[in-house]
Design a protein around this motif. Structure first.
Motif, PDB file in Angstrom:
ATOM      1  N   UNK A 302     -31.554  -7.763  18.813  1.00 46.31           N
ATOM      2  CA  UNK A 302     -32.060  -8.819  18.391  1.00 46.31           C
ATOM      3  C   UNK A 302     -32.463  -9.110  16.832  1.00 46.31           C
ATOM      4  N   UNK A 303     -32.444  -8.044  16.128  1.00 50.97           N
ATOM      5  CA  UNK A 303     -32.800  -7.905  14.810  1.00 50.97           C
ATOM      6  C   UNK A 303     -31.672  -8.814  13.937  1.00 50.97           C
ATOM      7  N   UNK A 304     -32.166  -9.590  13.173  1.00 51.28           N
ATOM      8  CA  UNK A 304     -31.314 -10.461  12.246  1.00 51.28           C
ATOM      9  C   UNK A 304     -30.522  -9.484  11.438  1.00 51.28           C
ATOM     10  N   UNK A 305     -31.008  -8.567  10.569  1.00 53.59           N
ATOM     11  CA  UNK A 305     -30.261  -7.825   9.792  1.00 53.59           C
ATOM     12  C   UNK A 305     -30.856  -6.350   9.805  1.00 53.59           C
ATOM     13  N   UNK A 306     -30.149  -5.458   9.231  1.00 53.15           N
ATOM     14  CA  UNK A 306     -30.792  -4.015   9.034  1.00 53.15           C
ATOM     15  C   UNK A 306     -31.986  -4.229   8.307  1.00 53.15           C
ATOM     16  N   UNK A 307     -32.267  -5.284   7.490  1.00 57.30           N
ATOM     17  CA  UNK A 307     -33.759  -5.056   6.755  1.00 57.30           C
ATOM     18  C   UNK A 307     -34.625  -5.123   7.578  1.00 57.30           C
ATOM     19  N   UNK A 308     -34.551  -5.845   8.546  1.00 61.16           N
ATOM     20  CA  UNK A 308     -35.558  -6.242   9.693  1.00 61.16           C
ATOM     21  C   UNK A 308     -35.960  -4.556  10.213  1.00 61.16           C
ATOM     22  N   UNK A 309     -34.976  -4.079  10.483  1.00 66.60           N
ATOM     23  CA  UNK A 309     -35.398  -2.602  11.104  1.00 66.60           C
ATOM     24  C   UNK A 309     -35.963  -1.747  10.049  1.00 66.60           C
ATOM     25  N   UNK A 310     -35.604  -1.957   8.872  1.00 69.71           N
ATOM     26  CA  UNK A 310     -35.895  -0.836   7.908  1.00 69.71           C
ATOM     27  C   UNK A 310     -37.451  -1.348   7.483  1.00 69.71           C
ATOM     28  N   UNK A 311     -37.789  -2.465   7.409  1.00 67.94           N
ATOM     29  CA  UNK A 311     -39.173  -2.924   7.239  1.00 67.94           C
ATOM     30  C   UNK A 311     -40.201  -2.490   8.446  1.00 67.94           C
ATOM     31  N   UNK A 312     -39.775  -2.699   9.513  1.00 69.95           N
ATOM     32  CA  UNK A 312     -40.552  -2.603  10.658  1.00 69.95           C
ATOM     33  C   UNK A 312     -40.876  -1.183  10.486  1.00 69.95           C
ATOM     34  N   UNK A 313     -39.880  -0.080  10.538  1.00 71.93           N
ATOM     35  CA  UNK A 313     -40.231   1.320  10.474  1.00 71.93           C
ATOM     36  C   UNK A 313     -41.129   1.635   9.391  1.00 71.93           C
ATOM     37  N   UNK A 314     -40.918   1.210   8.181  1.00 74.52           N
ATOM     38  CA  UNK A 314     -41.727   1.276   7.127  1.00 74.52           C
ATOM     39  C   UNK A 314     -43.148   0.998   7.135  1.00 74.52           C
ATOM     40  N   UNK A 315     -43.341  -0.287   7.639  1.00 74.77           N
ATOM     41  CA  UNK A 315     -44.633  -0.769   7.692  1.00 74.77           C
ATOM     42  C   UNK A 315     -45.524   0.263   8.915  1.00 74.77           C
ATOM     43  N   UNK A 316     -44.781   0.568   9.878  1.00 77.87           N
ATOM     44  CA  UNK A 316     -45.377   1.365  11.127  1.00 77.87           C
ATOM     45  C   UNK A 316     -45.568   2.696  10.425  1.00 77.87           C
ATOM     46  N   UNK A 317     -44.905   3.263   9.698  1.00 80.69           N
ATOM     47  CA  UNK A 317     -45.084   4.626   9.225  1.00 80.69           C
ATOM     48  C   UNK A 317     -46.197   4.768   8.134  1.00 80.69           C
ATOM     49  N   UNK A 318     -46.605   3.668   7.270  1.00 77.69           N
ATOM     50  CA  UNK A 318     -47.254   3.342   6.366  1.00 77.69           C
ATOM     51  C   UNK A 318     -48.801   3.337   7.060  1.00 77.69           C
ATOM     52  N   UNK A 319     -48.811   2.728   7.969  1.00 78.38           N
ATOM     53  CA  UNK A 319     -50.090   2.393   8.675  1.00 78.38           C
ATOM     54  C   UNK A 319     -50.541   3.633   9.515  1.00 78.38           C
ATOM     55  N   UNK A 320     -49.521   4.517   9.929  1.00 82.84           N
ATOM     56  CA  UNK A 320     -49.976   5.801  10.752  1.00 82.84           C
ATOM     57  C   UNK A 320     -50.429   6.662   9.601  1.00 82.84           C
ATOM     58  N   UNK A 321     -49.910   6.598   8.109  1.00 86.93           N
ATOM     59  CA  UNK A 321     -50.164   7.436   7.161  1.00 86.93           C
ATOM     60  C   UNK A 321     -51.464   7.334   6.645  1.00 86.93           C
ATOM     61  N   UNK A 322     -51.743   6.077   6.703  1.00 85.72           N
ATOM     62  CA  UNK A 322     -53.268   5.394   6.353  1.00 85.72           C
ATOM     63  C   UNK A 322     -54.153   6.034   7.384  1.00 85.72           C
ATOM     64  N   UNK A 323     -54.044   5.889   8.538  1.00 82.54           N
ATOM     65  CA  UNK A 323     -54.966   6.537   9.769  1.00 82.54           C
ATOM     66  C   UNK A 323     -55.270   7.912   9.612  1.00 82.54           C
ATOM     67  N   UNK A 324     -54.102   8.525   9.362  1.00 84.12           N
ATOM     68  CA  UNK A 324     -54.010  10.063   9.293  1.00 84.12           C
ATOM     69  C   UNK A 324     -54.777  10.558   8.122  1.00 84.12           C
ATOM     70  N   UNK A 325     -54.634   9.837   7.039  1.00 88.29           N
ATOM     71  CA  UNK A 325     -55.212  10.310   5.770  1.00 88.29           C
ATOM     72  C   UNK A 325     -56.982  10.039   5.746  1.00 88.29           C
ATOM     73  N   UNK A 326     -57.227   8.762   6.655  1.00 90.39           N
ATOM     74  CA  UNK A 326     -58.480   8.584   6.842  1.00 90.39           C
ATOM     75  C   UNK A 326     -59.288   9.731   7.436  1.00 90.39           C
TER      76      UNK A 326
END
Length: 787
Positions: A302-326
């Protein structure tokens, strides 16, 4: 950095407590875990289908050319490393010869790690490219499989970057404890210096081949981009690997290493042992989020392009990093500044909560990475207005395409600079008026950004792998229309991810440079305290002297500021001109082969690919020397010639101008490239139309912008900062010394300036291909140029 505050050594960090040592060991173990995952991904990637024999033959030629180039480059750089180690040994260091030895030894380690990551990235990318091309041939699931292979190959380089960077820093802390900041300067300097030369050399190689191939193949002969009849195609594919894989991988590693070094230095000075350990905990958690980010990057139907998948993974991993660092900040740091191991009275009296301070700083870095990702994507993605406007401009010719691209680059640089400036100022405010604490907040913001580096490096390596895969598929002819469409889409995504990683890399450079600039001021203070001069005999006199020394209204400092900005322009000009000269030689060689071997066009004769590879290799090795000498010698000339205040202003000018210039070059080049892709996909007349030819010209202009000069500014800024930090104590000593010292100081400055002058003069007087042709063939050369 050897003199960064007396607080760095002695009482603040002479030894680590048992619990702190445990945390450092855990960080080192997590670093080794990243290396283990890298090994696992290598095995998984190499187990996939290698495609047809023709694909394998083409990929083999690319592997051979890339390996030959890197081997030649490493031999040349080995001499440089030996010379640098000798000079580094001559500089004084608190702690005596053992610390000087450690600093020199870890300079070599940093250089070796940087070189290894560049080599490993290139080596695996040249093996993954045909596997991505082969995967795209599969009728069902080809898009998803090809995307996964390309991104996981990038994940290998990402894991190597975070693993070796974190392991190197943790090892220094374990071995040298309170003296670790002094030794770490060698580690960061080794990584930065080698990365700069690899970035410049690889960038010259890749863009000389690319520009030459496009000008003759697409414009003059009207053949496709990766047509095997073009003698520059193999060199172009080799260049993708030695520039975008090897060069950029080394660049991102040094960004990781230098940012971590700055955080550990300032952390030790502000938080004591806790400040020496917490900056290791944050990137250790980043390793874990990188593992998550790489493995969840999956392209859905369903992804329009590979950028959609990359953005999704990037933002999820960034959010996880923020929680773990806190969570880590609350688990490790005390609830009040009075509970820290520091002896600094201002910090101990601070009324805030160090846990909230650390969380705020780290989150600023993570958010900065996310904003730059979105901002750069807006200016370089094919579906966004800036790139579409450049495509529309192609309807009126190449001049308007060039103008539109420059406009996009200039505008994007302003917004990116404002975002980076806001992040720095936000971190500064967390210090609550304590300057040293504010600088540590900036460094922690850099650590927060580091938590995303594993995914960022994967994104960057994904770009050249996709580009190479498309080239191999087109050259072999062993792919259907659907597979070709898949590879074209992945290549367009790769152009955007490369632009994003360049934007984030320059953000790390600014954060690290800001922190190191604060360390520069601290070095001044310590050196002045040790000088025993009457002018700085009391604390009040010392503060007054420093403020006077760094006052920008001083004409010497204003000159230093202007020179710092000018060096960025000169460095960029040298890099772009090097590409231009080498591209001329490539154009002449490709034209010669088409003229002398008429069977090339009908496929009855094979081009001499190796001739173009040799030209690019020779020119890249020759042309990288002058920009490298400029980066190392310019701070020496300014510092010893105009004084330590002018050197500080020089760094400020270089940081400010370098930020704007790097983003401008990277984003304009990325936008031009994707505008060309958009037209090739059928917009405004498609391939072979006047609009297509106009966007090819724009892309050709943008090639050295985005892949040579732009990304090379990132290591340039940090190399100059590190050189300034290393020589600052000596400059202070000579400035406050007797008349004999003044003579020596001026002699050193004159010698450094003379080296720069001679190097630039030799570079400018070096003949290009047109000059050489005129000397040998006279007026006949003009006919060949116009043929």
């Amino acid at each position: 950095m050897s003199a960064v505050l007396l607080a760095i050594g002695g009482e603040n960090g002479a030894a680590l407590t048992g619990s702190n040592t445990t945390y450092v060991i855990i960080a080192a173990a997590i670093a080794l875990l990243a290396l283990g995952f890298a090994a696992g991904l290598v095995k998984a990637v190499l187990a996939t289908d290698k495609g047809t024999q023709k694909m394998q033959d083409i990929a083999g030629a690319v592997q051979e050319g890339a390996s030959a180039y890197l081997n030649r480059q490493f031999k040349a750089l080995a001499v440089l490393v030996v010379i640098a180690v000798g000079l580094l040994w001559l500089l004084p260091a608190d702690g005596g010869n053992s610390i000087r030895f450690g600093r020199s030894a870890f300079f070599i380690v940093g250089a070796l790690f940087s070189g290894f990551i560049g080599w490993a990235g290139m080596s695996l990318a040249t093996r993954a490219n045909l596997r991505v091309a082969a995967a795209a041939r599969v009728a069902e699931g080809g898009r998803e499989t090809a995307m996964q292979i390309a991104f996981r190959t990038g994940g290998v380089v990402g894991f190597l970057t975070v693993g070796l960077g974190l392991f190197g820093a943790a090892l220094v802390v374990l071995l040298y404890k309170g003296d670790a900041p002094t030794v770490l300067e060698g580690f960061g300097f080794g990584a930065a210096l080698l990365a700069m030369f690899m970035r410049v050399g690889g960038g010259i190689f890749t863009k000389a081949a690319d520009v030459g191939a496009d000008l003759v193949g697409k414009i003059e002969k009207g053949i496709p981009e990766d047509d095997p009849r073009n003698a520059a195609t193999i060199a172009d594919n080799v260049g993708d690997n030695v520039g975008d894989c090897a060069g950029m991988a080394a660049d991102l590693f040094e960004s990781y290493a230098v940012t971590l070094v700055a955080a550990l230095i300032l952390g030790s000075a502000t938080f004591g042992n806790q400040g020496l350990v917490f900056p290791l905990i944050v990137p250790a958690l980043g390793v874990l989020t990188a593992i998550v980010g790489v493995f969840i990057t999956r392209l859905r139907k369903s992804d329009k392009s590979g950028m959609t998948a990359i953005n999704r993974a990037f933002y999820i991993s960034a959010a996880i990093a923020a929680v773990l660092c806190g969570a880590a900040a609350y688990a490790y740091l005390p609830s009040s500044f009075s509970g820290l191991a520091t002896k600094d009275a201002d910090i101990l009296a601070h009324s805030g909560d160090p846990r909230l301070f650390a969380i705020g700083a780290v989150v600023i870095g993570i958010v900065l990475a996310a904003i730059i990702q979105a901002l750069t994507g807006y200016f370089t993605e094919t579906s966004r207005k800036p790139v579409r406007d450049i495509g529309k401009a192609a309807l009126t010719g190449p001049a308007t395409v060039v103008l539109a691209g420059i406009s996009v680059g200039l505008e994007s640089a302003v917004y990116t600079a404002i975002v980076i400036g806001a992040a720095v100022f936000g971190a500064y405010l967390l210090g609550g008026g304590v300057l040293l604490l504010s600088l540590f907040a900036v460094a922690l913001a850099g650590c927060g950004l580091l938590t995303t580096v594993g995914v960022i490096v994967a994104m960057d390596t994904f770009g050249p792998i996709s580009d190479n895969a498309q080239g191999i598929a087109e050259m072999s002819g062993d792919i259907d229309e659907k597979g070709a469409r898949t590879l074209t889409d992945l290549d367009a995504v790769g152009n955007t991810t490369k632009a994003i990683t360049k934007g984030i890399a320059i953000a790390t450079a600014v954060l690290a440079a800001t922190a190191l600039f604060g360390a520069f001021t601290a070095i001044m203070r310590t050196a002045l305290e040790k000088s025993g001069a009457d002018a700085v005999s009391t604390a009040a006199k010392l503060d007054e002297y420093i403020l006077k020394t760094l006052n920008v209204s001083d004409p010497r400092n204003l000159v230093g500021l202007i020179v710092g900005a000018a060096v960025v322009f000169l460095f960029s000009g040298l890099a772009i001109n090097a590409v231009s000269r080498s591209a001329m030689a490539v154009v002449f060689e490709v034209r010669r082969q088409f003229r002398d071997f008429p069977g090339i066009m009908d496929g009855t004769q094979r081009p001499e690919y190796g001739k173009v590879v040799d030209i690019c290799t020779r020119d890249a090795q020759r042309e990288l020397i002058t920009p490298g000498l400029l980066a190392v010698m310019a701070p020496v000339a300014v510092g010893f010639g105009l004084g330590v205040g002018a050197l500080g202003a020089y760094l400020a000018g270089a940081i400010a101008t370098g930020t704007l210039m790097a983003v401008f070059l990277a984003n304009s080049g990325g936008a031009w490239d994707n505008a060309k892709k958009m037209v090739e996909d059928g917009a405004y007349g498609g391939k072979g139309s006047p609009a297509h030819e106009a966007t090819i010209i724009g892309d050709t202009v943008g090639d050295p912008f985005k892949d040579t000069a732009g990304p090379a500014i990132n290591p340039l800024i940090k190399v100059m900062n590190l050189v300034a930090l290393l020589i600052a104590p000596a400059i202070v000593l000579f400035t406050l010394g007797n008349d004999m010292n003044t003579g020596v100081r001026i002699a050193i400055a004159a010698a450094a300036a003379a080296v720069i002058f001679v190097a630039v003069l030799i570079s400018k007087r070096r003949p290009n291909a047109v000059d050489a042709a005129e000397e040998t063939n006279g007026s006949e050369a003009h006919e060949k140029v116009n043929a």
